[in-house]
Design an enzyme around this catalytic site. Structure first.
Site, PDB file in Angstrom:
ATOM      1  N   TRP A 100       0.801  -1.215   0.000  1.00  0.00           N
ATOM      2  CA  TRP A 100       0.000   0.000   0.000  1.00  0.00           C
ATOM      3  C   TRP A 100       0.839   1.273   0.000  1.00  0.00           C
ATOM      4  O   TRP A 100       0.362   2.327  -0.406  1.00  0.00           O
ATOM      5  CB  TRP A 100      -0.943   0.024   1.218  1.00  0.00           C
ATOM      6  CG  TRP A 100      -0.241  -0.114   2.543  1.00  0.00           C
ATOM      7  CD1 TRP A 100      -0.083  -1.262   3.268  1.00  0.00           C
ATOM      8  CD2 TRP A 100       0.401   0.919   3.302  1.00  0.00           C
ATOM      9  NE1 TRP A 100       0.623  -1.014   4.425  1.00  0.00           N
ATOM     10  CE2 TRP A 100       0.924   0.329   4.465  1.00  0.00           C
ATOM     11  CE3 TRP A 100       0.572   2.292   3.102  1.00  0.00           C
ATOM     12  CZ2 TRP A 100       1.623   1.058   5.431  1.00  0.00           C
ATOM     13  CZ3 TRP A 100       1.266   3.012   4.065  1.00  0.00           C
ATOM     14  CH2 TRP A 100       1.782   2.409   5.210  1.00  0.00           C
ATOM     15  N   ASN A 101       2.095   1.198   0.470  1.00  0.00           N
ATOM     16  CA  ASN A 101       2.831   2.445   0.692  1.00  0.00           C
ATOM     17  C   ASN A 101       3.385   3.064  -0.595  1.00  0.00           C
ATOM     18  O   ASN A 101       3.619   4.263  -0.649  1.00  0.00           O
ATOM     19  CB  ASN A 101       3.940   2.254   1.726  1.00  0.00           C
ATOM     20  CG  ASN A 101       4.906   1.153   1.373  1.00  0.00           C
ATOM     21  OD1 ASN A 101       4.617   0.279   0.556  1.00  0.00           O
ATOM     22  ND2 ASN A 101       6.067   1.170   2.007  1.00  0.00           N
TER      23      ASN A 101
ATOM     24  N   GLU B  40      10.625  -8.670  -1.753  1.00  0.00           N
ATOM     25  CA  GLU B  40      11.204  -7.446  -1.178  1.00  0.00           C
ATOM     26  C   GLU B  40      10.461  -7.220   0.123  1.00  0.00           C
ATOM     27  O   GLU B  40       9.289  -6.865   0.145  1.00  0.00           O
ATOM     28  CB  GLU B  40      11.033  -6.265  -2.128  1.00  0.00           C
ATOM     29  CG  GLU B  40      11.877  -5.073  -1.710  1.00  0.00           C
ATOM     30  CD  GLU B  40      11.049  -3.859  -1.335  1.00  0.00           C
ATOM     31  OE1 GLU B  40      11.056  -3.508  -0.137  1.00  0.00           O
ATOM     32  OE2 GLU B  40      10.409  -3.283  -2.215  1.00  0.00           O
ATOM     33  N   LEU B  41      11.172  -7.475   1.230  1.00  0.00           N
ATOM     34  CA  LEU B  41      10.520  -7.545   2.525  1.00  0.00           C
ATOM     35  C   LEU B  41      10.922  -6.382   3.418  1.00  0.00           C
ATOM     36  O   LEU B  41      11.346  -5.349   2.942  1.00  0.00           O
ATOM     37  CB  LEU B  41      10.848  -8.905   3.168  1.00  0.00           C
ATOM     38  CG  LEU B  41      10.529 -10.118   2.289  1.00  0.00           C
ATOM     39  CD1 LEU B  41      10.947 -11.405   2.968  1.00  0.00           C
ATOM     40  CD2 LEU B  41       9.055 -10.159   1.913  1.00  0.00           C
TER      41      LEU B  41
ATOM     42  N   GLY C 115       6.278  -6.728   0.757  1.00  0.00           N
ATOM     43  CA  GLY C 115       5.499  -6.654   1.984  1.00  0.00           C
ATOM     44  C   GLY C 115       6.337  -7.042   3.182  1.00  0.00           C
ATOM     45  O   GLY C 115       7.571  -6.946   3.151  1.00  0.00           O
TER      46      GLY C 115
ATOM     47  N   GLU D  65      10.550  -2.306  12.903  1.00  0.00           N
ATOM     48  CA  GLU D  65      10.172  -1.225  11.994  1.00  0.00           C
ATOM     49  C   GLU D  65       9.063  -0.388  12.626  1.00  0.00           C
ATOM     50  O   GLU D  65       8.010  -0.914  12.984  1.00  0.00           O
ATOM     51  CB  GLU D  65       9.666  -1.791  10.666  1.00  0.00           C
ATOM     52  CG  GLU D  65      10.736  -2.135   9.661  1.00  0.00           C
ATOM     53  CD  GLU D  65      10.139  -2.421   8.294  1.00  0.00           C
ATOM     54  OE1 GLU D  65      10.329  -1.605   7.377  1.00  0.00           O
ATOM     55  OE2 GLU D  65       9.483  -3.453   8.148  1.00  0.00           O
TER      56      GLU D  65
ATOM     57  N   CYS E 115      10.017   0.981   3.561  1.00  0.00           N
ATOM     58  CA  CYS E 115      10.892  -0.107   4.029  1.00  0.00           C
ATOM     59  C   CYS E 115      12.354   0.317   4.073  1.00  0.00           C
ATOM     60  O   CYS E 115      13.171  -0.352   4.707  1.00  0.00           O
ATOM     61  CB  CYS E 115      10.743  -1.326   3.127  1.00  0.00           C
ATOM     62  SG  CYS E 115       9.127  -2.112   3.237  1.00  0.00           S
TER      63      CYS E 115
ATOM     64  N   LYS F  97      -2.401  -8.179  -7.576  1.00  0.00           N
ATOM     65  CA  LYS F  97      -3.223  -8.140  -6.375  1.00  0.00           C
ATOM     66  C   LYS F  97      -2.730  -6.961  -5.546  1.00  0.00           C
ATOM     67  O   LYS F  97      -1.735  -7.066  -4.826  1.00  0.00           O
ATOM     68  CB  LYS F  97      -3.101  -9.462  -5.610  1.00  0.00           C
ATOM     69  CG  LYS F  97      -4.180  -9.669  -4.535  1.00  0.00           C
ATOM     70  CD  LYS F  97      -3.852  -8.887  -3.282  1.00  0.00           C
ATOM     71  CE  LYS F  97      -4.961  -9.043  -2.236  1.00  0.00           C
ATOM     72  NZ  LYS F  97      -4.801  -8.066  -1.131  1.00  0.00           N
ATOM     73  N   PRO F  98      -3.402  -5.788  -5.617  1.00  0.00           N
ATOM     74  CA  PRO F  98      -2.972  -4.632  -4.834  1.00  0.00           C
ATOM     75  C   PRO F  98      -3.381  -4.777  -3.378  1.00  0.00           C
ATOM     76  O   PRO F  98      -4.306  -5.528  -3.049  1.00  0.00           O
ATOM     77  CB  PRO F  98      -3.702  -3.464  -5.493  1.00  0.00           C
ATOM     78  CG  PRO F  98      -4.953  -4.080  -6.037  1.00  0.00           C
ATOM     79  CD  PRO F  98      -4.577  -5.481  -6.449  1.00  0.00           C
ATOM     80  N   ALA F  99      -2.697  -4.059  -2.507  1.00  0.00           N
ATOM     81  CA  ALA F  99      -3.050  -4.055  -1.089  1.00  0.00           C
ATOM     82  C   ALA F  99      -4.460  -3.504  -0.907  1.00  0.00           C
ATOM     83  O   ALA F  99      -4.901  -2.612  -1.638  1.00  0.00           O
ATOM     84  CB  ALA F  99      -2.051  -3.218  -0.300  1.00  0.00           C
ATOM     85  N   SER F 100      -5.163  -4.018   0.089  1.00  0.00           N
ATOM     86  CA  SER F 100      -6.538  -3.580   0.339  1.00  0.00           C
ATOM     87  C   SER F 100      -6.620  -2.117   0.749  1.00  0.00           C
ATOM     88  O   SER F 100      -7.665  -1.483   0.607  1.00  0.00           O
ATOM     89  CB  SER F 100      -7.168  -4.450   1.433  1.00  0.00           C
ATOM     90  OG  SER F 100      -7.263  -5.792   1.006  1.00  0.00           O
TER      91      SER F 100
END
Length: 487
Positions: free
Chosen positions: A161-162, A260-261, A238, A391, A294, A185-188
């Site tokens: 989402w960011n 990519e976490l 995510g 984080e 991130c 699949k985009p973030a809600s």
């Protein structure tokens, strides 16, 4: 609706639909989920809640479109990507406003993200023309040996989402250039940006099924993506916790996976650094997207000889940041994305202060509505505090000191994460030695914003694997096929 500052031409917020096989559809279940503006808490739109059926339909559409898309020339695919890039830039103000109302990014910063997102399309339009094979010297006169590169097939992109547009084009750009088709699949928290992008896919004339957007029931969609054998490669951005689960889910079919976490970036300021530049860099890195990145500066290490001087300069710059409604063009700090994000920031600040951190600025929520938190600076932070190991994902800058290069390298590397790190120094020998010693995939050396489309981006350790951007970013969307020709 209260959030409609003006009518959008790309989306009708009263009739939002999913994008599958070139058509605009509702969910078969007729269910939906509401999306609220984090600046005000009021409802922006209701989004059809896609589930397994919609995910399967999207995957089938991508599979049907794949053979023709893969057979296009690299030049043909590049032309589509450049049309899409031009449309993004033509509609940058509207895309930025949509992004701002759904996830709270300050609108001036959101315009920058649109430009950044578009740059991945133009970069990979060119990079797709440079997918070269090989001719290998044969060991016999009656043989010829070749390597050709072909698209892996249908791919899935699970985006955060960011950075709802930039992370999508960073995945779709190389995939489409390589000849793959896919499902996003985009973030809600930020589906509108992806659906507005789909309107541009439609306008660009990209064939039906090449790009599909499904938002909704995360588990149902994810299960279909990972269990459907048609999907050959998945790219996810995510949290580390979710990334680890996805590794397990990908194992039964050995799907190609890039991750990519999370990160916990150290920001190191040596005693020979230009303090004005270092303070500007720390400001840009830490407070970008209200600290919800991130790669933002999570641990700011300042040499003990200059700490007081740096803190004074830095705090004055932080005080100049304006907090407010994300659609206000004079605002630099918008809201946190939701209540959960705000509570985490509050928890980290409270924990740090209870354990001895000194508040230099901020330290509380802002305003009477929305999820706003003041840009905050904490001093005398120690490694026992949550903020130094977790984080924060918010606008809080923790300062701590070090006395030697060896000490700060050890402290910076003392984390399970390895996404990004930063250092400011004017000593070239130190710069080389420290960058080589830091265990992070991206290093900003006197540079707080190192990400560019032409360079590889990705992490080490628990920050994931695989690279996006650069010529490296297209590799995971290609299979190498070896051909031995007998004459």
């Amino acid at each position: 609706m209260a959030e409609k500052v003006r009518e959008f031409t790309l989306l009708d917020l009263d009739d939002v639909r999913l994008f599958i096989n070139g058509g605009w559809v509702t969910a078969a279940s007729n269910s939906s989920f509401s999306l609220s503006n984090p600046s005000s808490g009021e409802i922006v739109a209701n989004i059809p809640r896609a589930g397994q059926k919609e995910a399967r339909d999207a995957i089938s559409a991508a599979n049907e479109a794949f053979p023709k898309w893969a057979k296009l020339t690299a030049n043909d695919r590049a032309e589509y990507l450049m049309k899409l890039r031009d449309l993004m830039l033509e509609n940058e103000d509207e895309l930025a406003a949509i992004m701002s109302i759904e996830m709270g990014k300050a609108v001036t910063e959101a315009v920058g993200e649109v430009k950044y997102a578009a740059s991945f399309l133009s970069w990979y339009a060119e990079e797709g023309r440079r997918i070269y094979g090989e001719t290998i010297p044969a060991s016999a006169t009656n043989k010829r040996l070749f390597v050709v590169k072909q698209p892996v097939g249908v791919i899935a992109a699970i985006t955060p989402w960011n950075f709802p547009l930039a992370m999508m084009t960073r995945k779709l750009g190389p995939a489409l250039a390589a000849g793959c088709t896919g499902v996003v699949k985009p973030a809600s928290q930020s589906p509108l940006s992806a659906l507005a992008f789909a309107k541009l896919v439609e306008k660009a004339g990209i064939p039906n099924g090449v790009v599909n957007i499904v938002a909704g029931a995360t588990r149902e969609i994810s299960d279909e993506i990972f269990e459907n054998p048609i999907v050959k490669k998945i790219s996810f951005t995510g949290s580390t916790e979710v990334g680890k689960m996805l590794v397990e889910k990908s194992a039964p079919q050995l799907k190609k996976l890039s991750l990519e976490l999370g990160g916990h970036a150290p920001f190191i300021i040596f005693e020979d650094a230009d303090l004005e530049k270092a303070a500007d860099g720390a400001l840009a890195s830490k407070f970008r997207n209200a600290g919800q990145t991130c790669v933002c500066a999570n641990r700011i290490y300042v040499h003990e000889k200059i700490k007081d001087e740096f803190a004074k300069i830095f705090v004055e710059k932080v005080k100049s940041l304006k907090v407010g409604n994300s659609l206000d063009h004079t605002v630099q700090i918008g809201p946190l994305v939701n209540e959960e994000g705000l509570k985490k920031v509050e928890e980290h600040v409270t924990d740090a202060r209870e354990k001895g951190a000194v508040l230099l600025h901020g330290g509380k929520t802002h305003g009477n509505s929305g999820y706003f938190y003041e840009p905050t600076v904490l001093d005398n932070v120690t490694k026992e505090m949550k903020i130094m190991t977790e984080e924060t994902f918010g606008p809080v800058a923790p300062l701590t000191t070090f006395s030697s290069d060896e000490e700060v390298i050890h402290e910076a590397n003392d984390t399970v994460y390895g996404l990004a790190a930063y250092l400011y120094t004017s000593n070239i020998q130190r710069a080389v030695q420290v960058t080589e010693a830091l265990n992070f995939g991206v290093i900003g050396l006197n540079d707080a914003i190192p990400g560019v489309p032409q360079a590889p981006f990705g992490g080490m350790n628990h920050s994931g694997y695989g690279r996006e951007g650069g010529h490296q970013g297209i590799r995971d969307y290609l299979e190498e096929k070896y051909i031995s020709l007998g004459l």
